[in-house]
Design a protein around this motif. Sequence first.
Motif, PDB file in Angstrom:
ATOM      1  N   GLY A 126       0.784  -1.232   0.000  1.00  0.00           N
ATOM      2  CA  GLY A 126       0.000   0.000   0.000  1.00  0.00           C
ATOM      3  C   GLY A 126       0.812   1.275   0.000  1.00  0.00           C
ATOM      4  N   ARG A 177      -0.918   5.832   4.360  1.00  0.00           N
ATOM      5  CA  ARG A 177      -1.500   4.768   3.545  1.00  0.00           C
ATOM      6  C   ARG A 177      -0.835   3.469   3.981  1.00  0.00           C
ATOM      7  NH1 ARG A 177       0.528   6.582  -2.352  1.00  0.00           N
ATOM      8  NH2 ARG A 177       0.132   8.672  -1.532  1.00  0.00           N
ATOM      9  N   GLU A 223      -4.841   0.367   1.406  1.00  0.00           N
ATOM     10  CA  GLU A 223      -4.418   0.608   0.029  1.00  0.00           C
ATOM     11  C   GLU A 223      -3.841  -0.662  -0.590  1.00  0.00           C
ATOM     12  OE1 GLU A 223      -4.725   4.508   2.031  1.00  0.00           O
ATOM     13  OE2 GLU A 223      -3.850   2.586   2.591  1.00  0.00           O
ATOM     14  N   GLY A 224      -3.130  -1.458   0.226  1.00  0.00           N
ATOM     15  CA  GLY A 224      -2.611  -2.722  -0.276  1.00  0.00           C
ATOM     16  C   GLY A 224      -3.732  -3.669  -0.682  1.00  0.00           C
TER      17      GLY A 224
END
Length: 342
Positions: free
Chosen positions: A148, A326, A330-331
């Motif tokens: 992410g 993040r 986000e990953g």
Amino acid sequence: MGDFAEMPHRQAPPARPASIRPPRARGREGRHYAALDLGTNTCRLLIARPQGPGFAIVDAFSRVVRLGEGLAATGRLSDDAVERTIAALRVCSDKLRRRDVTLARSVATEACRRAANGPEFIARARSETGIHLDVITAEEEARLAVLGCHVLIEPGDDPALVFDIGGGSTELVLVDTRTPVPTVLDWHSTPWGVVSLTEHTSGDAQALDQTYARMRALVAESFSGFANRLPRVATPRLLGTSGTVTTLGSVHLGLSHYDRAAVDGLIVPARAMRRISRDLAGMSIAERSKVACIGSERADLVVAGCAILETILDLWPADRLGIADRGIREGILRRLMGSARP
């Protein structure tokens, strides 16, 4: 350890069918995807749609729930913590329905890994909110965090260290950035996060500096095996993702309120972060609560985060620290969107 090329896990069918809708006949960039990260301290949700090589945020939610409060002493999630968390998950469930999410993944980390009543909580969350929480391993947690935020690692050829200071654990990941998506060379997880370390030392009848020194010693001991495996590099690169580093970054900038645009991607001198950490460690909770961007929500936990951060700076003595707002969410989104087809 390999790279991050891995198919995502689909969200299991929820108890309320409306929570995750089947994909409509619309283009990839019109679909909405969601990632929920339930940590020991915070519940966070991101809803996004694909946009070019990345994604655009459609909706977001974050609430301090302190799910792991008292876990170190009892081995269980407390009734109050569970109620706070279920209330936050209801908000997330409502957002998932209203945003017509095509595909989602919801993960839970250290608190649910450790709690004896973790499975009971997971079942209740699914029954009452329609959200199926996947309790992930510390290794997957580390990999998702790197996936992410790795775009914010400063350029260089030597391995870089990425860390995530959570509520119940801290993950450290050594990565080779010469590949398009970083290759994991080594990783380590310690059960010390801002909640677990604070609770473990809260009964100490010592001066503030002595308590801080004990925190640092406990963390250093837990890092020792990993420290012995780390290579020597000419120019250490360091990137942190967590509430601790974003909060300290805000203090460094002198912000009156948190501003993600100002903090995400910020590069700060390591010595400045050490100075802020020691200044905060020398304050009372009442004094810390008056510091902008810390407030009463983080006043009792931020010192543990400072102790962990300073110990990481000892371990990997970079001159500069990159800050990422993040990480795991986000990953997850990158994995979900990477597997989707128009």
